[in-house]
Write a protein that holds these residues in place. Structure first.
Motif, short mmCIF file in Angstrom:
data_model
loop_
_atom_site.label_atom_id
_atom_site.label_comp_id
_atom_site.label_asym_id
_atom_site.label_seq_id
_atom_site.Cartn_x
_atom_site.Cartn_y
_atom_site.Cartn_z
N ASN A 55 9.90 9.50 8.97
CA ASN A 55 11.10 9.60 8.15
C ASN A 55 11.00 8.76 6.88
OD1 ASN A 55 11.18 7.43 9.93
ND2 ASN A 55 13.41 7.30 9.93
N ALA A 56 10.24 7.66 6.93
CA ALA A 56 10.02 6.86 5.73
C ALA A 56 9.14 7.61 4.74
CB ALA A 56 9.39 5.51 6.09
N LYS A 57 8.12 8.28 5.25
CA LYS A 57 7.27 9.08 4.37
C LYS A 57 8.07 10.20 3.71
CE LYS A 57 2.96 8.36 6.97
NZ LYS A 57 1.87 9.05 7.70
N LEU A 58 8.91 10.85 4.53
CA LEU A 58 9.73 11.95 3.99
C LEU A 58 10.68 11.45 2.91
CD1 LEU A 58 10.59 13.93 7.24
CD2 LEU A 58 9.22 14.74 5.32
N ALA A 59 11.21 10.24 3.10
CA ALA A 59 12.11 9.68 2.10
C ALA A 59 11.40 9.48 0.77
CB ALA A 59 12.69 8.36 2.60
N VAL A 60 10.16 9.00 0.80
CA VAL A 60 9.40 8.80 -0.43
C VAL A 60 9.05 10.14 -1.06
CG1 VAL A 60 7.24 7.90 -1.40
CG2 VAL A 60 8.51 6.55 0.28
N VAL A 61 8.62 11.10 -0.25
CA VAL A 61 8.30 12.43 -0.79
C VAL A 61 9.51 13.04 -1.47
CG1 VAL A 61 7.72 14.80 -0.13
CG2 VAL A 61 6.42 12.89 0.83
N LEU A 62 10.66 12.96 -0.82
CA LEU A 62 11.88 13.53 -1.40
C LEU A 62 12.26 12.81 -2.69
CD1 LEU A 62 14.18 15.53 -1.23
CD2 LEU A 62 15.39 13.93 0.27
N GLY A 63 12.11 11.49 -2.70
CA GLY A 63 12.41 10.74 -3.90
C GLY A 63 11.52 11.12 -5.06
N ARG A 89 20.08 8.05 -2.99
CA ARG A 89 20.84 9.12 -2.34
C ARG A 89 19.92 10.03 -1.54
NH1 ARG A 89 23.63 9.34 -7.34
NH2 ARG A 89 22.41 11.16 -7.97
N ALA A 90 18.73 10.28 -2.09
CA ALA A 90 17.80 11.19 -1.43
C ALA A 90 17.22 10.59 -0.16
CB ALA A 90 16.67 11.56 -2.40
N SER A 91 17.08 9.27 -0.13
CA SER A 91 16.35 8.66 0.98
C SER A 91 17.23 8.01 2.04
CB SER A 91 15.39 7.60 0.43
OG SER A 91 16.08 6.61 -0.29
N GLU A 92 18.47 7.70 1.74
CA GLU A 92 19.29 6.94 2.68
C GLU A 92 19.45 7.62 4.03
OE1 GLU A 92 22.92 6.06 0.54
OE2 GLU A 92 22.39 3.94 0.45
N ARG A 93 19.63 8.92 4.01
CA ARG A 93 19.87 9.60 5.29
C ARG A 93 18.63 9.60 6.17
NH1 ARG A 93 20.04 13.62 1.38
NH2 ARG A 93 18.51 15.32 1.55
N PHE A 94 17.44 9.52 5.56
CA PHE A 94 16.22 9.45 6.35
C PHE A 94 15.99 8.04 6.89
CE2 PHE A 94 14.93 13.13 3.63
CZ PHE A 94 14.69 14.02 4.64
N LEU A 95 16.45 7.03 6.17
CA LEU A 95 16.05 5.65 6.46
C LEU A 95 17.12 4.83 7.18
CD1 LEU A 95 14.31 4.85 3.06
CD2 LEU A 95 13.21 5.36 5.25
N ALA A 152 0.84 -1.19 0.00
CA ALA A 152 0.00 0.00 0.00
C ALA A 152 0.88 1.24 0.00
CB ALA A 152 -0.89 0.00 1.24
N PRO A 153 0.51 2.27 -0.75
CA PRO A 153 1.33 3.49 -0.75
C PRO A 153 1.36 4.14 0.62
CG PRO A 153 -0.77 3.87 -1.86
CD PRO A 153 -0.69 2.40 -1.60
N ILE A 154 2.51 4.67 1.00
CA ILE A 154 2.63 5.30 2.32
C ILE A 154 2.47 6.81 2.24
CG2 ILE A 154 4.04 3.41 3.20
CD1 ILE A 154 6.50 5.20 2.93
N VAL A 155 2.42 7.37 1.03
CA VAL A 155 2.08 8.77 0.86
C VAL A 155 1.11 8.87 -0.32
CG1 VAL A 155 4.30 9.60 1.75
CG2 VAL A 155 4.00 9.30 -0.70
#
Length: 214
Positions: free
Chosen positions: A154-162, A201-207, A10-13
């Motif tokens: 932080n997982a949601k933020l990683a997807v948004v940033l990606g 690269r965009a998500s690693e620091r969040f996850l 299921a999508p998280i955002v």
């Protein structure tokens, strides 16, 4: 011991979480969300963890040997929804059998502990004799009520940033492919190597704190 996705994740955002002038159900943004999440989430991603709720199938040839002080069985891609686990196997005569739910429990998000005194059954001599189907991911129900809680921010933020990074590059770098599992509709999303590197690269620091190392 492969694990495959039977349905989900299921999508998280949602597209509404992505900045920009687009509709709340914009199909392009929806596809980008799915593609970014697929790079991270569950068996298809690199995080080693299930985020969006999904149904997984884990197969192996035999039940593990039981050792005092160790867990009987470790399910990949936590977090596991405890009451969803169904364990079946093919016996030496080739007949399908199911272990009663009262004979095991799930603890610490991914470990299966069989009832004291329960004898693990013999199985057929095939690499997929044991089949475990379970739900994994965050189901929105509080942990104190037996659920797995909500998706970490932080997982949601990683997807948004990606997704924002994908929007910034050519749409040609995003590819969408669908596959169907018999009896269960499912989708698989892929991105180009360039886009995948950007997402990571965009998500690693969040996850980093959520990553599961096998």
């Amino acid at each position: 011991m492969p694990t495959r996705v039977l349905s989900g994740p299921a999508p998280i955002v949602t597209p509404q979480d992505i900045a920009g002038n687009h509709a709340a159900n914009d199909p392009t943004i929806t596809a980008m969300i799915a593609a970014v999440q697929a790079e991270i989430d569950g068996p298809l991603g690199w995080l080693g963890r299930a985020l969006g709720l999904q149904k997984l199938e884990y197969t192996t040839g035999v039940f593990p040997c039981r050792h005092p002080g160790s867990w009987d069985l470790v399910l990949p891609y936590p977090i596991v929804v405890a009451g969803s686990v169904v364990i079946s196997y093919r016996d030496p005569q080739g007949a399908d059998q199911t272990i009663a739910p009262d004979d095991y429990r799930v603890v610490s998000d991914r470990y299966v502990d069989f009832r004291r005194g329960f004898v693990l059954p013999a199985t057929d001599c095939t690499p997929d004799a044991v089949r475990i189907v379970y739900d994994a991911g965050y189901n929105g129900t509080p942990v104190e009520e037996g659920g797995t809680g909500t998706v970490p921010e932080n997982a949601k933020l990683a997807v948004v940033l990606g997704v924002q990074q994908l929007k910034a590059i050519s749409a040609e770098n995003l590819f969408l492919r669908s596959e169907e599992v018999e009896g269960i509709g499912t989708f698989q999303y892929t991105v180009s190597d360039q886009a995948g590197a950007i997402i990571r690269r965009a998500s690693e620091r969040f996850l980093d704190g959520l990553r599961v190392y096998s």
